[in-house]
Design an enzyme around this catalytic site. Structure first.
Site, PDB file in Angstrom:
ATOM      1  CD  GLU A  74     -24.636   3.522 -26.497  1.00 58.71           C
ATOM      2  OE1 GLU A  74     -23.808   4.013 -27.274  1.00 58.71           O
ATOM      3  OE2 GLU A  74     -25.366   4.220 -25.750  1.00 58.71           O
ATOM      4  NE  ARG A 131     -32.158   8.074 -32.459  1.00 58.48           N
ATOM      5  CZ  ARG A 131     -31.605   8.040 -33.668  1.00 58.48           C
ATOM      6  NH1 ARG A 131     -30.290   8.160 -33.789  1.00 58.48           N
ATOM      7  NH2 ARG A 131     -32.346   7.867 -34.732  1.00 58.48           N
ATOM      8  CD  GLU A 185     -32.387  11.494 -34.988  1.00 61.26           C
ATOM      9  OE1 GLU A 185     -33.624  11.407 -34.981  1.00 61.26           O
ATOM     10  OE2 GLU A 185     -31.672  11.097 -35.934  1.00 61.26           O
ATOM     11  CG  ASP A 186     -33.893  12.742 -29.889  1.00 58.12           C
ATOM     12  OD1 ASP A 186     -34.177  13.113 -31.037  1.00 58.12           O
ATOM     13  OD2 ASP A 186     -34.434  11.770 -29.328  1.00 58.12           O
TER      14      ASP A 186
END
Length: 664
Positions: A96, A29, A31-32
């Site tokens: 994914e 992810r 943004e993490d």
């Protein structure tokens, strides 16, 4: 200590193995973790020579992942999934994940989950943040409940795998945690690579013997030379050890075919590529060899590195790349493969490891594997097999090539081949290998020589287009060459043993090694000045293919390009010349099938319509000044659309209608 983290189903088939174009695919992810943990993990993987796919594009909300990303997942041996706090918020990430789990089940892909500050049970059972995410997905995807259910199943399956939890590893130290992950992946990839040609007969004991001499884990810098006859397995041994121990070093680099590359490109470019590979960074520009030596020392003197310098044949190669022990950090190991023991003594390496050839039992096992597809010869052929093995003299390459050549032959053909072997001296390795070449059809011989001289380690797709344009029927031809053990496919490129390539060179040079105008192919830098100096009236009808790189022009007059026009039988040319302002008169020749031009200063390639009835592929690159497209109305390329046309320039004033839909 983290738990053993992997999952794979059945062992990989040889067919599927050839489709692995990436070692690792990272699913995360953005943004993490994009700029923190994943960035550090990606750097560590690439520094260890692990080819890693990391997608850096952010997908707008609501869009599905595209075919390029699915292809990258499909072609990766290992998928690393970084489950972070907001991973399940992204439908892209979940798509994914679902595809990764499908590849695990259907292709045997290894899946390694990392639970980055999340509880594995939250992932498995969709609780906590993961539960909240699915409340939103249920609302947004209310018309597509099957997709949401597939995401749930994928999370449940992945969350049940044995994975990595940073809080439970290396006392929470992230750098040590990442190192353990990289070491684990490195060892898993080594086992996969080892299984590609399994069994590597006699290799395990030889690997252990060399590892003992490497003294991995002890201090100091050691240089170890692997010395032996060509075709004896030096590169195979170095490669096996490299993949076995690479996870224990900060940076790793395997430089193949140094003898060939130094001759073709020069030491400066070799140094540039070496530094780029070992540091996994963009290519640096090196003007002089001495500058390269200083740069290598400044960049590597504090790093623990593992470096393999393969097929070294001149002391200048070692001075340029290895130099003294002080160039490398504590604990570094430099492995050098060569046929020349004096070279190793001159460079004062710490250990010289003499390659041990196969004993009689190992030789028979390897030959029988390739000659009959089993590991013991059939009774009728046992005596003949012993005679052939005797002439191979324990050389793995000769045994493999001879076995592959004889595998579909009857007994009379075996006897004929054996009679031919008896006419050769036991030391005539190239003559032994040439028996396999002589058994090819003429069109397969032409294909083999093109690969040997020009297209080894080049992109396979690009090469196949050239062969296709030249009418060499490469799909079946390449298959035959692989079956005869003359070439291999490594990732997306052609490859071959340096001795097999040397055999190809000798065939092209024939009885005129110092007269390149009598060769069918021109590829070496040293031959270009001789050709360039030819008289304008000199016929060069023997030459059918030529590759002219820009690095070949350092000492050439730019006024002698007329010689190209004298090559009336030329079928393909790859020509890079950034100084050219015009093409020679009467170029290109009428028999040309493939035209590749790069980087000229021309405003117009030629005037009027050229009659080129055989031209089926044209590639023009980096023609910044080109303003008029060639008139291609008479080209065969329009009659056969399967051949590529690639052209790149920034501006044009006039173009013929034939080009209107072809600009990239």
């Amino acid at each position: 200590m983290a738990s053993s983290s992997s999952s794979s189903s059945s062992s990989l088939t040889s067919e599927s193995y050839q489709l692995w174009n990436h070692d690792v695919f990272l699913s995360f992810r953005g943004e993490d973790t994009r700029k923190t943990f994943v960035d550090h993990l990606y750097s560590a993987l690439t520094q260890h020579g692990i080819h890693t796919y990391k997608d850096d594009e952010a997908l707008p909300r609501g869009e599905s992942i595209g075919p390029a990303l699915l292809k990258a997942i499909f072609e990766s041996r290992v998928a690393v999934i970084v489950f972070s706090e907001n991973y399940a918020d992204s439908s892209w990430c979940l798509d994914e994940l679902a595809y990764i789990m499908k590849c695990m089940e259907e292709r045997g892909q290894i899946v390694i989950p990392i639970f980055y500050h999340v509880d594995p049970s939250d992932v498995r059972k969709q609780k906590g943040k993961y539960g909240e995410a699915f409340v939103k997905h249920d609302e947004l995807e209310y018309q597509n409940k099957d997709k949401v259910e597939s995401w749930r199943k994928a999370l449940a399956a992945a969350g049940s795998l044995s994975g990595w939890v940073p809080e439970h590893t290396a006392n929470g130290h992230e750098s040590k945690f990442i190192k353990e992950i990289v070491d684990t992946i490195s060892h898993k990839l080594y086992s996969l690579v080892s299984n590609e040609d399994e069994p590597l007969i006699g290799m395990e004991t030889r690997v252990q013997a060399l590892k003992f001499k490497l003294e991995i884990g002890s201090g100091g810098v050691l240089m170890i030379g692997i010395w032996g006859v060509g075709g004896g397995g030096k590169t195979a041994l170095a490669s096996s050890v490299y993949y076995n121990v690479s996870g224990k070093f900060d940076n790793c680099c395997f430089v193949k075919n140094i003898r060939e590359k130094a001759s073709r490109y020069g030491l400066e470019e070799l140094q540039e590529n070496f530094l780029s590979a070992v540091l996994t960074q963009n290519k640096v520009k090196i003007g002089r060899v001495e500058e390269g030596r200083r740069l290598i020392k400044s960049r590597l003197c504090h790093r623990k590195v593992l470096i393999v310098l393969d097929d070294v044949n001149h002391i200048d190669h070692l001075k340029a790349l290895a130099g003294s022990h002080s160039r490398f950090g504590e604990g570094s190991r430099i492995i050098i493969t060569t046929r020349d023991e004096n070279l190793l003594n001159a460079h004062k390496v710490n250990v010289i490891h003499h390659i041990s050839l196969l004993d009689d039992a190992e030789a028979m096992e390897l030959f029988s594997k390739h000659a009959s597809g089993v590991y013991r010869p059939t009774e009728d052929y046992e005596l003949l097999s012993k005679d052939v093995v005797s002439y191979a003299n324990g050389l793995p390459l000769a045994l493999k090539v001879l076995g592959s050549f004889l595998c579909d032959k009857d007994m009379n053909e075996w006897k004929s081949a054996l009679a031919r072997l008896k006419e050769l001296s036991h030391d005539d390795i190239l003559g032994t290998l040439k028996i396999s070449y002589d058994g090819l059809k003429d069109i397969e011989k032409r294909l083999f020589l093109d690969i040997a001289c020009f297209l080894g380690e080049k992109n396979k797709v690009f090469a196949m287009d050239i062969f296709d344009a030249c009418g060499l029927y490469p799909v079946i031809g390449v298959k035959v060459l692989i079956q005869k053990a003359l070439i291999t496919i490594s990732g997306c490129t052609f490859d071959m043993h340096d001795l097999v390539q040397e055999m190809g060179y000798n065939i092209v040079r024939g009885k005129h090694p110092n007269n390149p105008e009598k060769h069918s192919r021109i590829w070496e830098k040293k031959d270009v000045p001789t050709i360039w100096a030819m008289d304008a009236t000199k016929e060069l009808d023997k030459i059918e293919a030529i590759s002219l790189g820009s690095y070949m022009y350092d000492s050439l007059s730019h006024h002698n390009r007329h010689v190209i026009s004298n090559m009336k039988k030329l079928r393909w040319i790859d020509w890079s010349d950034r100084h050219a302002s015009s093409l020679p008169k009467n170029f290109p020749p009428g028999e040309l099938c493939c035209l590749i031009l790069r980087g000229g200063q021309q405003r117009q390639l030629w005037k009027g319509c050229k009659s080129l009835p055989n031209l089926k592929m044209i590639k023009l690159q980096f023609f910044d000044n080109l303003i008029v497209t060639p008139d291609l109305a008479d080209f065969q390329i329009w009659k056969n659309s399967r051949f590529l046309i690639v052209h790149m320039w920034r501006r044009f004033i006039h173009r013929s209608d034939a080009w209107k839909d072809l600009f990239i």
